[in-house]
Each structure stands twice: as structure tokens, then as C-alpha cells.
Design a protein around this motif. Structure first.
Motif, PDB file in Angstrom:
ATOM      1  N   VAL A  34       0.873  -1.206   0.150  1.00  0.00           N
ATOM      2  CA  VAL A  34       0.159  -0.045   0.183  1.00  0.00           C
ATOM      3  C   VAL A  34       0.787   1.303   0.093  1.00  0.00           C
ATOM      4  O   VAL A  34       0.716   2.291  -0.783  1.00  0.00           O
ATOM      5  CB  VAL A  34      -0.992   0.040   1.388  1.00  0.00           C
ATOM      6  CG1 VAL A  34      -1.835   1.225   1.075  1.00  0.00           C
ATOM      7  CG2 VAL A  34      -1.909  -1.163   1.280  1.00  0.00           C
ATOM      8  N   GLU A  35       2.081   1.150   0.879  1.00  0.00           N
ATOM      9  CA  GLU A  35       2.679   2.480   0.951  1.00  0.00           C
ATOM     10  C   GLU A  35       3.500   2.687  -0.299  1.00  0.00           C
ATOM     11  O   GLU A  35       3.589   3.642  -0.849  1.00  0.00           O
ATOM     12  CB  GLU A  35       3.525   2.285   2.139  1.00  0.00           C
ATOM     13  CG  GLU A  35       2.805   2.308   3.724  1.00  0.00           C
ATOM     14  CD  GLU A  35       3.838   2.097   4.523  1.00  0.00           C
ATOM     15  OE1 GLU A  35       3.218   1.527   5.595  1.00  0.00           O
ATOM     16  OE2 GLU A  35       5.116   2.279   4.640  1.00  0.00           O
ATOM     17  N   THR A  86      -9.550  12.663   1.301  1.00  0.00           N
ATOM     18  CA  THR A  86      -8.626  14.033   1.819  1.00  0.00           C
ATOM     19  C   THR A  86      -7.317  13.608   2.100  1.00  0.00           C
ATOM     20  O   THR A  86      -6.278  14.086   1.840  1.00  0.00           O
ATOM     21  CB  THR A  86      -9.487  14.613   3.085  1.00  0.00           C
ATOM     22  OG1 THR A  86     -10.916  14.674   2.682  1.00  0.00           O
ATOM     23  CG2 THR A  86      -8.994  16.072   3.401  1.00  0.00           C
ATOM     24  N   PRO A  87      -6.878  12.628   3.224  1.00  0.00           N
ATOM     25  CA  PRO A  87      -5.639  12.229   3.306  1.00  0.00           C
ATOM     26  C   PRO A  87      -4.902  11.879   2.336  1.00  0.00           C
ATOM     27  O   PRO A  87      -3.601  12.347   2.041  1.00  0.00           O
ATOM     28  CB  PRO A  87      -5.940  11.153   4.626  1.00  0.00           C
ATOM     29  CG  PRO A  87      -7.087  10.865   4.596  1.00  0.00           C
ATOM     30  CD  PRO A  87      -7.989  11.728   3.930  1.00  0.00           C
ATOM     31  N   ALA A 100      -7.405   0.083   4.003  1.00  0.00           N
ATOM     32  CA  ALA A 100      -7.936  -0.872   4.509  1.00  0.00           C
ATOM     33  C   ALA A 100      -9.585  -0.848   4.503  1.00  0.00           C
ATOM     34  O   ALA A 100     -10.238  -1.842   4.105  1.00  0.00           O
ATOM     35  CB  ALA A 100      -7.366  -1.485   5.831  1.00  0.00           C
ATOM     36  N   GLU A 101      -9.873   0.399   5.001  1.00  0.00           N
ATOM     37  CA  GLU A 101     -11.118   0.671   5.140  1.00  0.00           C
ATOM     38  C   GLU A 101     -11.939   0.712   3.601  1.00  0.00           C
ATOM     39  O   GLU A 101     -13.068   0.239   3.621  1.00  0.00           O
ATOM     40  CB  GLU A 101     -11.559   2.010   5.693  1.00  0.00           C
ATOM     41  CG  GLU A 101     -10.969   2.217   7.252  1.00  0.00           C
ATOM     42  CD  GLU A 101     -12.046   2.008   8.127  1.00  0.00           C
ATOM     43  OE1 GLU A 101     -11.556   0.937   9.006  1.00  0.00           O
ATOM     44  OE2 GLU A 101     -13.085   2.364   8.260  1.00  0.00           O
ATOM     45  N   MET A 102     -11.081   1.104   2.865  1.00  0.00           N
ATOM     46  CA  MET A 102     -11.519   1.464   1.370  1.00  0.00           C
ATOM     47  C   MET A 102     -11.836   0.073   0.802  1.00  0.00           C
ATOM     48  O   MET A 102     -12.775  -0.141   0.191  1.00  0.00           O
ATOM     49  CB  MET A 102     -10.299   2.215   0.632  1.00  0.00           C
ATOM     50  CG  MET A 102     -10.825   2.551  -0.714  1.00  0.00           C
ATOM     51  SD  MET A 102      -9.299   3.628  -1.353  1.00  0.00           S
ATOM     52  CE  MET A 102      -8.517   2.397  -2.283  1.00  0.00           C
ATOM     53  N   LEU A 103     -10.746  -0.874   1.072  1.00  0.00           N
ATOM     54  CA  LEU A 103     -10.877  -2.293   0.500  1.00  0.00           C
ATOM     55  C   LEU A 103     -12.307  -2.822   0.826  1.00  0.00           C
ATOM     56  O   LEU A 103     -12.989  -3.667   0.203  1.00  0.00           O
ATOM     57  CB  LEU A 103      -9.701  -3.107   0.792  1.00  0.00           C
ATOM     58  CG  LEU A 103      -8.294  -2.731   0.218  1.00  0.00           C
ATOM     59  CD1 LEU A 103      -7.363  -3.720   0.656  1.00  0.00           C
ATOM     60  CD2 LEU A 103      -8.571  -2.658  -1.325  1.00  0.00           C
ATOM     61  N   GLU A 151       3.844   9.720   7.497  1.00  0.00           N
ATOM     62  CA  GLU A 151       2.425  10.125   7.012  1.00  0.00           C
ATOM     63  C   GLU A 151       1.868   9.093   5.971  1.00  0.00           C
ATOM     64  O   GLU A 151       0.720   8.597   6.167  1.00  0.00           O
ATOM     65  CB  GLU A 151       2.495  11.358   6.025  1.00  0.00           C
ATOM     66  CG  GLU A 151       1.177  11.945   5.476  1.00  0.00           C
ATOM     67  CD  GLU A 151       1.202  13.062   4.570  1.00  0.00           C
ATOM     68  OE1 GLU A 151       2.468  13.875   4.660  1.00  0.00           O
ATOM     69  OE2 GLU A 151       0.181  13.572   3.958  1.00  0.00           O
ATOM     70  N   LEU A 152       2.922   8.234   5.394  1.00  0.00           N
ATOM     71  CA  LEU A 152       2.324   7.141   4.308  1.00  0.00           C
ATOM     72  C   LEU A 152       1.774   6.077   5.329  1.00  0.00           C
ATOM     73  O   LEU A 152       0.890   5.488   4.889  1.00  0.00           O
ATOM     74  CB  LEU A 152       3.798   6.795   3.804  1.00  0.00           C
ATOM     75  CG  LEU A 152       3.538   5.989   2.475  1.00  0.00           C
ATOM     76  CD1 LEU A 152       2.620   6.442   1.568  1.00  0.00           C
ATOM     77  CD2 LEU A 152       5.062   5.764   1.800  1.00  0.00           C
ATOM     78  N   ARG A 153       2.258   5.939   6.364  1.00  0.00           N
ATOM     79  CA  ARG A 153       2.019   4.656   7.223  1.00  0.00           C
ATOM     80  C   ARG A 153       0.283   5.043   7.741  1.00  0.00           C
ATOM     81  O   ARG A 153      -0.503   3.973   7.607  1.00  0.00           O
ATOM     82  CB  ARG A 153       2.719   4.618   8.563  1.00  0.00           C
ATOM     83  CG  ARG A 153       4.208   3.942   8.379  1.00  0.00           C
ATOM     84  CD  ARG A 153       4.786   3.383   9.350  1.00  0.00           C
ATOM     85  NE  ARG A 153       5.835   2.705   9.254  1.00  0.00           N
ATOM     86  CZ  ARG A 153       6.163   1.501   9.655  1.00  0.00           C
ATOM     87  NH1 ARG A 153       5.283   1.063  10.750  1.00  0.00           N
ATOM     88  NH2 ARG A 153       7.157   0.613   9.434  1.00  0.00           N
ATOM     89  N   THR A 154      -0.147   6.159   7.646  1.00  0.00           N
ATOM     90  CA  THR A 154      -1.427   6.460   8.169  1.00  0.00           C
ATOM     91  C   THR A 154      -2.255   6.026   7.148  1.00  0.00           C
ATOM     92  O   THR A 154      -3.390   5.707   7.133  1.00  0.00           O
ATOM     93  CB  THR A 154      -1.725   8.132   8.489  1.00  0.00           C
ATOM     94  OG1 THR A 154      -1.400   8.756   7.091  1.00  0.00           O
ATOM     95  CG2 THR A 154      -0.711   8.531   9.532  1.00  0.00           C
TER      96      THR A 154
END
Ligand SMILES: Nc1ccc(C(=O)O[C@H]2C[C@H]3CC[C@@H]2C3)cc1
Length: 227
Positions: free
Chosen positions: A81-82, A119-120, A204-207, A195-198
């Protein structure tokens, strides 16, 4: 920077540039119509090709293939992901001709990704764009992200740490050379990794939300993200 560090950097940058998202995926972004389904299919194709590019790049990181095989898988799954967001942020902020950026942004906004994640994600894209990284920095930062020792299920963390430290040392020296007027630049780059780790959490929520709406994933995405 020592001779071997220059050689290391050349290998990493060549691997980073050799494996790019196929042009046909980028072209499709402009042509297909704008339905949410079509946008989702395009993002799926884009994410799948990003993961393929990630695997090819990772295999070229000196020392990676000498790691324990299960640890190689754990590092890829833990950083996918990152590494994907790092690369799409770079593609977003520079590689793409201007017209394409708005189109991609529009498609991402209209693909069923929830607003709270949007946004993030775009903040991260902007914060990477503002750094104006040279390709060596981008490639090294991606390798450093992949070689994070404390990913889940990594057994020999020391071995990963040794490789990551090598990359960090080269990146630190490179930043000093490339940005003499900005001594904090190296620290700012590493701050982006935090920031990337957040984004992992949001992703995961998106998936989950896509899966709940019965959206189709490719086998590669299912495997890398255990969905
Ligand atoms: N079926 C899927 C489609 C897209 C993704 C994904 O992470 O997309 C990423 C690519 C860029 C656009 C959204 C993020 C950044 C995951 C599963």
C-alpha cells in the motif's frame, strides 16, 4: 558517496525507471467514460499494474533476493500500500502531463472511495509534490519503505535493517548534496514515510467498503492484500 554507494544508487534508479505503469493503463484513464463502475475498473487495473511494478522493482533491490523467502513475501505484502501510494503520488505530482492529473483525480473521486479517505490521500499527494524529489530520492525512498524491518511476520528483522540502513545512508548523503541550502530535507523525506503509514488504515477501510459492495478485485490484489 562511495563508489559502491553510487553503484547501488544506479541499480535502484534504473530498476525504478525500468518498471513504470504501462502507458495503455494511463491512456485508458483519459478515454473511458466516467461511470463509477468504469472508474473503479480503471483504478483496479492501475492498482494491479502498480503492484506488478512494485514486485519487479523490489526484486532489483540489492540484497533483497538473499533475504529469507518468507520474509521477502512479508515485506512485499507489508509495504504494497505504501509503495503504491508513494509511486502514484510521484506519478501524480510530476510524471503525468497536466490534463491527465485532473482526469485521474476526477476518476478517483468518483470511484466509490469514501470522502474521509480522499482527503488524506490527496493531502499526501500534495505533500509529496511539494518536495520536488529527484528520481534518485524517489527510488531510494521507495526501497526504504519496502525494507521496513517491523512489518508483520518478518522473522529476521536484523537482515532487513542492515539493507535499509544502507539505503538510508545513501539517501542522507544524496539529500545533503542535492539540497545544501535545506539541511532538514532528509528529515522531511522520512517524515513523509510516517504520513504514508497512516494511509494503510484508510486503505484497509476502502478495500472493505468496496468488498462489501461486491466490487471485483484481481487475483493479484486479493493475494497481496489478503482480501
Ligand atoms: N480494486 C481496487 C482498486 C484500486 C485499489 C487501490 O488501492 O487504488 C489505488 C490506486 C490509486 C487510486 C486509489 C489508490 C491510489 C485497490 C483495489
Amino acid at each position: 558517496i562511495t563508489k559502491e554507494q553510487q553503484a547501488l544508487m544506479r541499480v535502484i534508479v534504473e530498476a525504478y525507471n525500468r518498471h513504470q505503469i504501462p502507458q495503455d493503463v494511463a491512456k485508458k484513464l483519459l478515454q473511458e467514460q466516467y461511470s463509477a463502475e468504469e472508474n473503479f475498473l480503471l483504478l483496479t487495473e492501475m492498482a494491479t499494474s502498480q503492484v506488478q511494478v512494485l514486485v519487479e522493482f523490489t526484486k532489483n533491490i540489492p540484497g533483497f533476493l538473499s533475504l529469507d523467502h518468507e520474509d521477502q513475501i512479508a515485506l512485499l505484502k507489508g509495504s504494497a500500500v505504501e509503495a503504491m501510494f508513494l509511486r502514484s503520488a510521484q506519478v501524480f505530482s510530476r510524471k503525468m502531463p497536466n490534463g491527465h492529473i485532473e482526469v485521474l483525480e476526477e476518476r478517483i473521486r468518483k470511484s466509490g472511495i469514501s470522502e474521509e479517505f480522499m482527503t488524506p490521500m490527496f493531502n499526501f499527494y500534495r505533500s509529496i509534490g511539494e518536495l520536488h524529489m529527484v528520481q534518485e530520492e524517489q527510488a531510494l525512498l521507495t526501497a526504504i519503505t519496502i525494507l521496513t524491518p517491523d512489518r508483520p511476520y518478518v522473522k529476521d528483522q536484523q537482515a532487513v535493517e542492515r539493507l535499509q540502513e544502507q539505503m538510508l545512508d545513501v539517501l542522507r548523503k544524496l539529500c545533503t548534496l542535492q539540497h545544501p541550502q535545506e539541511p532538514q530535507y532528509f528529515a522531511r523525506l522520512l517524515g513523509r514515510l510516517t504520513e504514508l503509514r497512516t494511509l494503510n488504515h484508510y486503505h484497509a477501510e476502502m478495500l472493505t467498503s468496496w468488498r462489501m459492495n461486491d466490487h471485483k478485485f484481481t487475483p493479484l490484489l486479493c493475494e497481496i492484500w489478503d482480501v
